[in-house]
Write a protein that holds these residues in place. Structure first.
Motif, PDB file in Angstrom:
ATOM      1  N   PRO A 124     -13.301   0.426   1.233  1.00 49.78           N
ATOM      2  CA  PRO A 124     -12.229   0.189  -0.052  1.00 49.78           C
ATOM      3  C   PRO A 124     -11.469   1.187  -0.413  1.00 49.78           C
ATOM      4  O   PRO A 124     -10.182   1.255  -0.659  1.00 49.78           O
ATOM      5  CB  PRO A 124     -13.019  -0.541  -1.058  1.00 49.78           C
ATOM      6  N   GLY A 125     -11.805   2.375  -0.442  1.00 48.68           N
ATOM      7  CA  GLY A 125     -11.056   3.454  -0.992  1.00 48.68           C
ATOM      8  C   GLY A 125     -10.511   4.392   0.316  1.00 48.68           C
ATOM      9  O   GLY A 125      -9.880   5.449   0.110  1.00 48.68           O
ATOM     10  N   PHE A 126     -10.234   3.895   1.500  1.00 49.66           N
ATOM     11  CA  PHE A 126      -9.840   4.529   2.543  1.00 49.66           C
ATOM     12  C   PHE A 126      -8.421   4.432   2.699  1.00 49.66           C
ATOM     13  O   PHE A 126      -7.841   3.302   3.094  1.00 49.66           O
ATOM     14  CB  PHE A 126     -10.352   3.777   3.828  1.00 49.66           C
ATOM     15  N   ILE A 127      -7.740   5.357   2.034  1.00 51.29           N
ATOM     16  CA  ILE A 127      -6.161   5.350   1.616  1.00 51.29           C
ATOM     17  C   ILE A 127      -5.547   4.903   2.765  1.00 51.29           C
ATOM     18  O   ILE A 127      -4.446   4.075   2.803  1.00 51.29           O
ATOM     19  CB  ILE A 127      -5.987   6.693   1.007  1.00 51.29           C
ATOM     20  N   ASP A 128      -5.489   5.866   4.014  1.00 50.99           N
ATOM     21  CA  ASP A 128      -4.813   5.460   4.995  1.00 50.99           C
ATOM     22  C   ASP A 128      -4.837   4.236   5.578  1.00 50.99           C
ATOM     23  O   ASP A 128      -3.797   3.677   6.070  1.00 50.99           O
ATOM     24  CB  ASP A 128      -5.182   6.761   6.285  1.00 50.99           C
ATOM     25  N   ALA A 129      -6.143   3.732   5.567  1.00 52.85           N
ATOM     26  CA  ALA A 129      -6.262   2.203   6.071  1.00 52.85           C
ATOM     27  C   ALA A 129      -5.402   1.379   5.498  1.00 52.85           C
ATOM     28  O   ALA A 129      -4.830   0.387   6.100  1.00 52.85           O
ATOM     29  CB  ALA A 129      -7.689   1.939   6.221  1.00 52.85           C
ATOM     30  N   ARG A 130      -5.475   1.470   4.157  1.00 51.43           N
ATOM     31  CA  ARG A 130      -4.644   0.423   3.338  1.00 51.43           C
ATOM     32  C   ARG A 130      -3.097   0.691   3.458  1.00 51.43           C
ATOM     33  O   ARG A 130      -2.457  -0.387   3.567  1.00 51.43           O
ATOM     34  CB  ARG A 130      -4.911   0.578   1.781  1.00 51.43           C
ATOM     35  N   LEU A 131      -2.915   2.107   3.434  1.00 51.44           N
ATOM     36  CA  LEU A 131      -1.430   2.170   3.681  1.00 51.44           C
ATOM     37  C   LEU A 131      -0.916   1.637   4.922  1.00 51.44           C
ATOM     38  O   LEU A 131       0.204   1.006   5.275  1.00 51.44           O
ATOM     39  CB  LEU A 131      -1.071   3.569   3.556  1.00 51.44           C
ATOM     40  N   THR A 132      -1.612   2.067   6.289  1.00 50.97           N
ATOM     41  CA  THR A 132      -1.410   1.474   7.233  1.00 50.97           C
ATOM     42  C   THR A 132      -1.199  -0.119   7.274  1.00 50.97           C
ATOM     43  O   THR A 132      -0.382  -0.886   8.186  1.00 50.97           O
ATOM     44  CB  THR A 132      -2.068   2.141   8.565  1.00 50.97           C
ATOM     45  N   LEU A 133      -2.288  -0.750   6.865  1.00 51.40           N
ATOM     46  CA  LEU A 133      -2.158  -2.260   6.675  1.00 51.40           C
ATOM     47  C   LEU A 133      -1.198  -2.598   6.070  1.00 51.40           C
ATOM     48  O   LEU A 133      -0.561  -3.770   6.421  1.00 51.40           O
ATOM     49  CB  LEU A 133      -3.523  -2.694   5.863  1.00 51.40           C
ATOM     50  N   ALA A 134      -0.584  -2.176   4.945  1.00 51.04           N
ATOM     51  CA  ALA A 134       0.651  -2.810   4.334  1.00 51.04           C
ATOM     52  C   ALA A 134       1.559  -2.459   5.084  1.00 51.04           C
ATOM     53  O   ALA A 134       2.561  -3.245   5.013  1.00 51.04           O
ATOM     54  CB  ALA A 134       0.656  -1.885   2.949  1.00 51.04           C
ATOM     55  N   LEU A 187      -1.198  -2.509  -1.576  1.00 49.99           N
ATOM     56  CA  LEU A 187      -0.497  -1.304  -2.194  1.00 49.99           C
ATOM     57  C   LEU A 187      -1.122  -1.389  -3.639  1.00 49.99           C
ATOM     58  O   LEU A 187      -1.521  -0.335  -4.263  1.00 49.99           O
ATOM     59  CB  LEU A 187       0.983  -1.292  -1.975  1.00 49.99           C
ATOM     60  N   GLU A 188      -0.956  -2.790  -4.280  1.00 48.45           N
ATOM     61  CA  GLU A 188      -1.466  -2.652  -5.725  1.00 48.45           C
ATOM     62  C   GLU A 188      -2.888  -2.409  -5.700  1.00 48.45           C
ATOM     63  O   GLU A 188      -3.496  -1.534  -6.610  1.00 48.45           O
ATOM     64  CB  GLU A 188      -1.442  -4.128  -6.077  1.00 48.45           C
ATOM     65  N   ALA A 189      -3.771  -2.805  -4.622  1.00 51.55           N
ATOM     66  CA  ALA A 189      -5.429  -2.592  -4.717  1.00 51.55           C
ATOM     67  C   ALA A 189      -5.382  -1.107  -4.445  1.00 51.55           C
ATOM     68  O   ALA A 189      -6.314  -0.254  -5.172  1.00 51.55           O
ATOM     69  CB  ALA A 189      -5.818  -3.200  -3.539  1.00 51.55           C
ATOM     70  N   LEU A 190      -4.548  -0.261  -3.786  1.00 49.95           N
ATOM     71  CA  LEU A 190      -4.536   1.312  -3.433  1.00 49.95           C
ATOM     72  C   LEU A 190      -4.284   1.861  -4.734  1.00 49.95           C
ATOM     73  O   LEU A 190      -5.136   2.797  -5.340  1.00 49.95           O
ATOM     74  CB  LEU A 190      -3.795   1.510  -2.448  1.00 49.95           C
ATOM     75  N   LEU A 191      -3.450   1.490  -5.508  1.00 48.71           N
ATOM     76  CA  LEU A 191      -2.861   2.126  -6.449  1.00 48.71           C
ATOM     77  C   LEU A 191      -3.801   2.143  -7.769  1.00 48.71           C
ATOM     78  O   LEU A 191      -4.118   2.852  -8.889  1.00 48.71           O
ATOM     79  CB  LEU A 191      -1.603   1.497  -7.075  1.00 48.71           C
ATOM     80  N   ALA A 192      -4.739   0.979  -7.841  1.00 47.51           N
ATOM     81  CA  ALA A 192      -5.634   0.618  -8.880  1.00 47.51           C
ATOM     82  C   ALA A 192      -6.697   1.647  -8.537  1.00 47.51           C
ATOM     83  O   ALA A 192      -7.155   2.058  -9.579  1.00 47.51           O
ATOM     84  CB  ALA A 192      -6.318  -0.558  -8.757  1.00 47.51           C
ATOM     85  N   ARG A 193      -6.929   2.319  -7.317  1.00 45.29           N
ATOM     86  CA  ARG A 193      -7.853   3.562  -7.055  1.00 45.29           C
ATOM     87  C   ARG A 193      -7.190   4.712  -7.474  1.00 45.29           C
ATOM     88  O   ARG A 193      -7.871   5.783  -7.676  1.00 45.29           O
ATOM     89  CB  ARG A 193      -8.442   3.068  -5.836  1.00 45.29           C
ATOM     90  N   GLU A 223       1.923   8.855  -4.503  1.00 44.32           N
ATOM     91  CA  GLU A 223       3.362   8.534  -4.514  1.00 44.32           C
ATOM     92  C   GLU A 223       3.836   7.564  -3.479  1.00 44.32           C
ATOM     93  O   GLU A 223       4.861   6.667  -3.679  1.00 44.32           O
ATOM     94  CB  GLU A 223       4.157   9.976  -4.259  1.00 44.32           C
ATOM     95  N   ARG A 224       3.230   7.715  -2.105  1.00 43.88           N
ATOM     96  CA  ARG A 224       3.908   6.949  -1.138  1.00 43.88           C
ATOM     97  C   ARG A 224       3.533   5.508  -1.326  1.00 43.88           C
ATOM     98  O   ARG A 224       4.410   4.755  -1.137  1.00 43.88           O
ATOM     99  CB  ARG A 224       3.183   7.249   0.261  1.00 43.88           C
ATOM    100  N   ALA A 225       2.382   5.204  -1.843  1.00 40.85           N
ATOM    101  CA  ALA A 225       2.044   3.711  -2.197  1.00 40.85           C
ATOM    102  C   ALA A 225       2.739   3.237  -3.259  1.00 40.85           C
ATOM    103  O   ALA A 225       3.350   2.079  -3.105  1.00 40.85           O
ATOM    104  CB  ALA A 225       0.410   3.752  -2.583  1.00 40.85           C
ATOM    105  N   ALA A 226       3.329   3.995  -4.165  1.00 41.48           N
ATOM    106  CA  ALA A 226       3.974   3.672  -5.313  1.00 41.48           C
ATOM    107  C   ALA A 226       5.328   3.383  -4.981  1.00 41.48           C
ATOM    108  O   ALA A 226       6.034   2.427  -5.228  1.00 41.48           O
ATOM    109  CB  ALA A 226       4.058   4.604  -6.428  1.00 41.48           C
ATOM    110  N   ARG A 227       5.984   4.122  -3.987  1.00 40.36           N
ATOM    111  CA  ARG A 227       7.279   4.234  -3.515  1.00 40.36           C
ATOM    112  C   ARG A 227       7.254   2.800  -2.488  1.00 40.36           C
ATOM    113  O   ARG A 227       8.525   1.851  -2.695  1.00 40.36           O
ATOM    114  CB  ARG A 227       7.458   5.167  -2.942  1.00 40.36           C
TER     115      ARG A 227
END
Length: 396
Positions: free
Chosen positions: A171-181, A197-203, A208-212
Motif C-alpha cells: 500500500p505504501g508503494f508510491i510509484d505504483a499508486r501514482l501510475t495507477l492514478a 491520490l487521496e490514499a497516497l497523500l494520506a501516507r 508534491e506530484r500527487a497533490a498537484r
C-alpha cells in the motif's frame, strides 16, 4: 608462499571490513594463480559492482558463470552488470540461462521480464512478469513491472489490474499508486484516480506530484459536472462527445409544442445517426433554439446490429470485476457516453447506473435526475414508430 585458499580468505575478509581496494587486489592475485575458482570470480565481480566498475564487473562475472556450473547467483549478477553497460541482449541470454536452471526463481523471472521490457519485447515481458507474480505473491515490484508491460502493449485494463495488485501488495508503494492514478485518468476515470491520490497523500502528505495531480483531477471533475447536459441548451449539446463522435444530425421537432404552466411552450427535438436517435425535451425558456434541456432519450434504431458492432466510435474502455478489459459493443459505448454526459458523471458511475438498469431496476435516481428505460414516439406523423431506450430527466 601463501596457500591459495588463505590468500582468497584474506581478500574476502578485507572486503567484509570495507577495504575494497585491498580485497580486490587480493582476489586478482589469487585468481592469477587459480583461474578456475568460480567463487572468487563471483566475489571479484561483486566487488567491482559495489564500486560501480561495471565494465570490470561484467567479464569477471562471466568467468564466474563459466566456472560456476549451475550457479544462479552468478548468472543474475552477470545479467545485472550487462544491463549496466547497455548489453541487453547478453543480459536476456544470461537470465534465460538462469531460468532454465531455476524456472521458479522469482528474481530471475522478474529481472528477465524487465530486461525484455527494456528491449521493447512487451508481449514476452508480460508473460515472464506474470510468472514472476505467481512465483512471488508478495512481490509488488513484479506486479508494477507487469502493469508497465501491459500498458506498453496498449492493454490498459490489464495494466490497471496489475497496478492495483501492486498497491494491494504494498500500500505504501508510491510509484505504483501514482501510475495507477495516471492510468485511470487516461481512460476518463477521474474519480477513481482522485481516490488513489487521496490514499497516497494520506501516507505522504507532502508529496508534491500527487497533490498537484489531485488538484488537476478535482478541476477535471468539476468541469465534467459543469458540462452536465441536463439544464443546458442545444448549444452545449452540439459540442458534446455524444453528438460530435456519433455525428448526430439535428432533424425535426417531433411533436407540436405544448403549453406549460406559467406560459411558454415545451418541445421535443430529434437528432439522428445511422444507429442512434436522441430525443431532446426543452423547457419553455428562450426563443427558437433556446430553452433548457429537461430530458434526454437515447434510442438504438437497430439494437441487434448495435449490440454486435464493435465500439470504434466512442472508444469506451470498460473494466470488469476481474480487472480485465471487457469487450464493448457500439450499443454499450453509446449508452455509457450518453449517461456520462447527460449526468456529468465519471465513466465508473455511468457504468454502475447502466448496470443497475440492465439488472431490472425500474428507475434509478442519481444527482437530481431519474434514469429509466422508456419508449417515446417516433417521427411525427408516422404511427407505430416508437423508439425504446434510456430516458434521463430532471427530478422534481
Amino acid at each position: 608462499m601463501t596457500p591459495p585458499g588463505e590468500a582468497r580468505d584474506r581478500a574476502l575478509d578485507l572486503l567484509r571490513r570495507g577495504d575494497m581496494a585491498g580485497g580486490i587486489a587480493g582476489l586478482e592475485g589469487h585468481l592469477a594463480a587459480e583461474p578456475g575458482d568460480g567463487g572468487a570470480w563471483l566475489a571479484l565481480g561483486a566487488a567491482y559492482a559495489t564500486l560501480d566498475r561495471w565494465a570490470d564487473a561484467a567479464p569477471a562475472l562471466a568467468r564466474a558463470v563459466e566456472r560456476g556450473g549451475d550457479a544462479v547467483e552468478a548468472r543474475l549478477a552477470h545479467a545485472r552488470a550487462l544491463v549496466r553497460i547497455g548489453q541487453l541482449d547478453g543480459a536476456a541470454s544470461a537470465l534465460q540461462g538462469a531460468a532454465a536452471i531455476a524456472p521458479a526463481d522469482p528474481r530471475v523471472l522478474r529481472e528477465l521480464g524487465v530486461v525484455l521490457y527494456d528491449q521493447r519485447r512487451y508481449d514476452e515481458a508480460a508473460a515472464w512478469l506474470a510468472r514472476a507474480c505467481e512465483a512471488a505473491p508478495g512481490d509488488a515490484r513484479a506486479a508494477f513491472a507487469l502493469g508497465l508491460a501491459h500498458e506498453a502493449r496498449r492493454d490498459i485494463a490489464a495494466a490497471i489490474a496489475a497496478y492495483r495488485e501492486a498497491v494491494r501488495r504494498a500500500p505504501g508503494f508510491i510509484d505504483a499508486r501514482l501510475t495507477l492514478a495516471d492510468a485511470l485518468a487516461s481512460i476518463g476515470e477521474h474519480e477513481q484516480a482522485r481516490i488513489e491520490l487521496e490514499a497516497l497523500l494520506a501516507r505522504e502528505r507532502s508529496h508534491e506530484r500527487a497533490a498537484r495531480n489531485r488538484e488537476v483531477l478535482r478541476r477535471a471533475l468539476a468541469e465534467m459536472r459543469a458540462r452536465r447536459l441536463l439544464g443546458k441548451t442545444e448549444r452545449e449539446l452540439a459540442r458534446s462527445a455524444l453528438v460530435v463522435e456519433a455525428q448526430l444530425a439535428r432533424r425535426e421537432t417531433l411533436a407540436p409544442p405544448v403549453s406549460v404552466e406559467g406560459g411558454g411552450m415545451r418541445r421535443t427535438v430529434r437528432y439522428t445517426a445511422p444507429l442512434l436517435e436522441l430525443h431532446v425535451t426543452l423547457d419553455a425558456g428562450g426563443g427558437p433554439g433556446g430553452g433548457a434541456i429537461e430530458a434526454l432519450h437515447l434510442a438504438l434504431t437497430d439494437p441487434d446490429r448495435a449490440a454486435r458492432a464493435e465500439d470504434d466510435v466512442f472508444k469506451v474502455t470498460v473494466i470488469g470485476e476481474d480487472g480485465r478489459q471487457a469487450p464493448v459493443s457500439y450499443a454499450t459505448g453509446a449508452s455509457l457516453t450518453f449517461l456520462r454526459e447527460a449526468l456529468g458523471c465519471p465513466m465508473t458511475q455511468a457504468s454502475a447506473l447502466y448496470t443497475s438498469l440492465l439488472q431490472g431496476s425500474p428507475s434509478v435516481d442519481w444527482g437530481g435526475a431519474t434514469l429509466r428505460f422508456a419508449s417515446v414516439p417516433g417521427t411525427a406523423g408516422k404511427p407505430g414508430g416508437e423508439r425504446h431506450g434510456i430516458l434521463v430527466s430532471q427530478r422534481g
